[in-house]
Design a protein around this motif. Structure first.
Motif, short mmCIF file in Angstrom:
data_model
loop_
_atom_site.label_atom_id
_atom_site.label_comp_id
_atom_site.label_asym_id
_atom_site.label_seq_id
_atom_site.Cartn_x
_atom_site.Cartn_y
_atom_site.Cartn_z
N PRO A 1 1.11 -1.18 -0.27
CA PRO A 1 -0.56 -0.09 0.13
C PRO A 1 0.90 1.34 -0.10
O PRO A 1 0.66 2.18 -0.79
N GLN A 2 2.08 1.17 0.58
CA GLN A 2 3.08 2.27 0.63
C GLN A 2 3.82 2.97 -0.65
O GLN A 2 4.28 3.70 -1.37
N GLU A 3 3.65 1.44 -2.05
CA GLU A 3 4.31 1.98 -2.68
C GLU A 3 3.37 2.07 -4.14
O GLU A 3 4.06 2.27 -5.48
N ALA A 4 1.98 2.08 -3.82
CA ALA A 4 0.85 2.24 -4.76
C ALA A 4 0.36 3.01 -5.79
O ALA A 4 0.54 2.61 -6.50
N GLY A 5 0.95 4.20 -5.27
CA GLY A 5 1.32 5.36 -5.85
C GLY A 5 1.86 5.94 -6.81
O GLY A 5 1.83 6.91 -7.62
N ASN A 6 3.09 4.33 -6.50
CA ASN A 6 4.73 4.80 -7.38
C ASN A 6 4.87 4.16 -8.82
O ASN A 6 5.28 4.09 -9.05
N VAL A 7 3.23 3.30 -9.19
CA VAL A 7 3.81 2.69 -9.92
C VAL A 7 3.71 3.28 -11.19
O VAL A 7 2.34 4.13 -12.00
N ARG A 8 4.53 2.31 -12.51
CA ARG A 8 4.32 3.86 -13.89
C ARG A 8 4.38 2.27 -14.53
O ARG A 8 4.51 0.81 -14.05
N VAL B 1 -3.94 4.26 -7.83
CA VAL B 1 -4.05 3.66 -6.35
C VAL B 1 -4.76 2.65 -6.19
O VAL B 1 -3.83 1.63 -5.93
N GLN B 2 -6.39 3.07 -6.39
CA GLN B 2 -7.15 2.41 -5.59
C GLN B 2 -7.25 0.70 -6.79
O GLN B 2 -7.29 -0.31 -6.50
N ASP B 3 -7.08 1.26 -8.28
CA ASP B 3 -6.33 -0.29 -8.75
C ASP B 3 -4.97 -0.91 -8.97
O ASP B 3 -5.26 -2.40 -8.66
#
Length: 147
Positions: free
Chosen positions: A44-51, A113-115
């Protein structure tokens, strides 16, 4: 912060140009790539950093004089059913020329993030035409990283 691989997938719809697949305006969109990005390894801490980097290849072909490649061909990429990328390859306008056009598409996505936290994201690439076209070899692939 270093990056790490999340997932990598491919979809190969055809490995040959001939015989081509006839694409007509009446058939709507033709999906030639449908792959699921597995994101269960992302915290969850990394979820906003997916490319995600998406790559597609397709060969449009006219089989001979007065061949079908005379129309605009539209490519669309969807994430979980939501359109995230679209581009149009214009037709030749000359029905007396034999045309073979190789199309390479690169698109990028920063999935919500939710995806990412749902564990899987579906990416689909589809092609449609205003008149007729013949599709040769075609593939769709992507690589996802986090960090």
């Amino acid at each position: 912060m270093s990056s790490r691989l999340v997932d990598m997938r491919i979809a190969q719809d055809s490995t040959v140009d001939v015989p081509g697949l006839a694409l007509t305006s009446s058939m709507g969109e033709y999906v030639f790539g449908n792959i699921g990005l597995q994101t269960t390894s992302v915290s969850p801490q990394e979820a906003g950093n997916v490319r995600v980097m998406l790559n597609a290849y397709l060969r449009l072909a006219a089989p001979g004089p007065n061949g079908p490649y005379t129309s605009d061909v539209t490519f669309r990429i969807y994430r979980n059913g939501t359109l995230i990328f679209t581009t149009v390859n214009p037709g030749t306008g000359d029905m007396n020329e034999i045309r073979y056009v190789m199309i390479g598409i690169t698109a990028v996505d920063f999935p919500p993030v939710q995806d990412v936290l749902a564990g899987q994201i579906q990416y689909i690439i589809a092609v449609s035409t205003t008149r007729d076209a013949a599709l040769g070899a075609r593939s769709f692939a992507w690589t996802a990283v986090v960090g």
